[in-house]
Design a protein around this motif. Structure first.
Motif, short mmCIF file in Angstrom:
data_model
loop_
_atom_site.label_atom_id
_atom_site.label_comp_id
_atom_site.label_asym_id
_atom_site.label_seq_id
_atom_site.Cartn_x
_atom_site.Cartn_y
_atom_site.Cartn_z
N ILE A 1 -22.37 -16.22 -6.32
CA ILE A 1 -22.68 -14.80 -6.11
C ILE A 1 -21.60 -14.13 -5.26
O ILE A 1 -21.34 -12.93 -5.40
CB ILE A 1 -24.09 -14.61 -5.50
CG1 ILE A 1 -24.58 -13.17 -5.75
CG2 ILE A 1 -24.12 -14.91 -4.02
CD1 ILE A 1 -24.77 -12.79 -7.19
N SER B 1 -23.49 -13.43 -11.20
CA SER B 1 -24.95 -13.45 -11.04
C SER B 1 -25.62 -14.52 -11.89
O SER B 1 -26.51 -15.25 -11.42
CB SER B 1 -25.54 -12.09 -11.40
OG SER B 1 -25.17 -11.13 -10.46
N CYS C 1 -25.07 -17.93 -10.61
CA CYS C 1 -25.89 -18.07 -9.40
C CYS C 1 -27.32 -18.44 -9.77
O CYS C 1 -27.92 -19.35 -9.18
CB CYS C 1 -25.85 -16.75 -8.60
SG CYS C 1 -27.00 -16.68 -7.22
N ALA D 1 -31.47 -11.81 -8.78
CA ALA D 1 -30.08 -12.06 -9.23
C ALA D 1 -29.99 -11.91 -10.75
O ALA D 1 -29.02 -11.36 -11.27
CB ALA D 1 -29.63 -13.45 -8.79
N TYR E 1 -27.87 -8.45 -7.08
CA TYR E 1 -26.88 -8.86 -6.08
C TYR E 1 -25.47 -8.73 -6.65
O TYR E 1 -25.27 -8.75 -7.87
CB TYR E 1 -27.12 -10.31 -5.65
CG TYR E 1 -28.48 -10.56 -5.04
CD1 TYR E 1 -28.81 -10.03 -3.81
CD2 TYR E 1 -29.43 -11.34 -5.71
CE1 TYR E 1 -30.06 -10.25 -3.24
CE2 TYR E 1 -30.68 -11.57 -5.15
CZ TYR E 1 -30.99 -11.03 -3.92
OH TYR E 1 -32.22 -11.25 -3.37
N HIS F 1 -24.98 -9.52 -1.10
CA HIS F 1 -25.79 -10.68 -1.52
C HIS F 1 -26.49 -11.31 -0.31
O HIS F 1 -26.70 -12.52 -0.26
CB HIS F 1 -24.91 -11.71 -2.24
CG HIS F 1 -23.70 -12.10 -1.46
ND1 HIS F 1 -22.47 -11.51 -1.66
CD2 HIS F 1 -23.52 -13.00 -0.47
CE1 HIS F 1 -21.59 -12.05 -0.83
NE2 HIS F 1 -22.22 -12.95 -0.10
#
Lengths: 197, 87
Positions: free
Chosen positions: A85, A90, A93, A159, A164, A169
């Motif tokens: 992130i 994203s 993540c 996310a 984010y 984040h």
């Protein structure tokens, strides 16, 4: 880069506290509670060494070691999620967070199997002082793993929705900090209850 | 991320090492002999999580020392308690 250099090299000189400050106060409170419980176990054992040593033989040490590996691995996956992130990725993540939650889920299943075997054998919190601590501490930590998974799930959902970015984040770092605390506590709990004698 | 991966492998290796050492010492009837090794391994593992995974190593203020101090205090007192009445 050889292994020794890689292990000793700093991972980035971050100077501000990662995540939300309120979560850190929560983490400190949790550590305080677990610390008191750990010391209560250790000093209770000092008065009942033979009982604790004999009862500990009933535990499945391999199961505890596998659970340690699962939590350590999940913590590593969370580190990867935070790294992704920070680079604005994203979806990657989310994938790492899902892998971490899968490890957490496996931990919970293994722990339930372990508790189930004890209950089937007629062992309860009332059996003796050792099992009071074993079941009490284990269940208390179990609930923290559940809460950690809920937090990671909420972070992963946000996310996934693109909530984010590389610049913003804090929520990911906040969830990661809590999950690492759950891992840290188990790193003390496992040797204390399953290994040391 | 290579560093994080190596640290993860180190944590797994320490877990295996301490579990095996404790199992062997228990099988040999050497109660208490593995306590320093197991506590040292827990300290190393905890420090890796605090400094590298939580990324507290270079954070300004008392934050790192609150968590690291907790770990040192708890492990130190556990070590003390396990030496109160050795068998």
């Amino acid at each position: 880069m050889n292994i020794a250099v890689a292990l000793l090299a700093p991972q980035g000189r971050r100077r501000d506290l990662p995540g939300d400050l309120a979560m850190w106060f929560f983490i400190f409170a949790e550590l305080l509670v677990f610390g008191v419980l750990f010391l209560a176990y250790a000093f209770a054992r000092a008065r009942n060494v033979e009982l604790f040593n004999a009862s500990q033989l009933e535990l499945d040490r391999i199961s505890g070691a596998i659970n340690t590996a699962l939590l350590i691995t999940s913590s590593y996956f969370v580190v990867r999620a935070v790294d992704r992130i920070r680079h604005g990725a994203s979806r990657a993540c989310v994938h790492w967070l899902a892998a971490a939650m899968a490890c957490g889920g496996a931990f919970l299943v293994l722990k339930l199997v372990e508790f189930g075997a004890k209950f089937d054998a007629g062992i309860t919190m009332s059996t003796n002082t050792f099992f009071m601590f074993y079941i009490g501490l284990g269940f208390f930590h179990f609930m923290h793993v559940v809460l950690g998974m809920v937090i990671l799930g909420a972070v992963a959902l946000k996310a996934w929705q693109g909530g984010y970015s590389a610049a913003d984040h804090t929520g990911v770092e906040t969830g990661a900090s809590y999950w690492h605390m759950v891992d840290l506590v188990w790193i003390v709990l496992f040797p204390l209850v399953y290994v040391l004698r | 991320m290579k560093q994080a991966t190596l640290l993860w492998l180190l944590l797994l290796a320490l877990t295996t090492l301490t579990t095996q050492a404790a199992t062997l010492s228990a099988a040999a009837g050497l109660t208490g002999s593995a306590v320093p090794l197991v506590l040292l391994a827990a300290l190393i593992k905890g420090r890796v999580v605090i400094d590298r995974f939580m990324v507290l190593q270079h954070v300004d203020g008392p934050w790192r020392w609150i968590v690291l101090g907790w770990l040192l205090l708890v492990l130190g007192l556990i070590g003390y308690a396990f030496n109160l009445n050795p068998t």
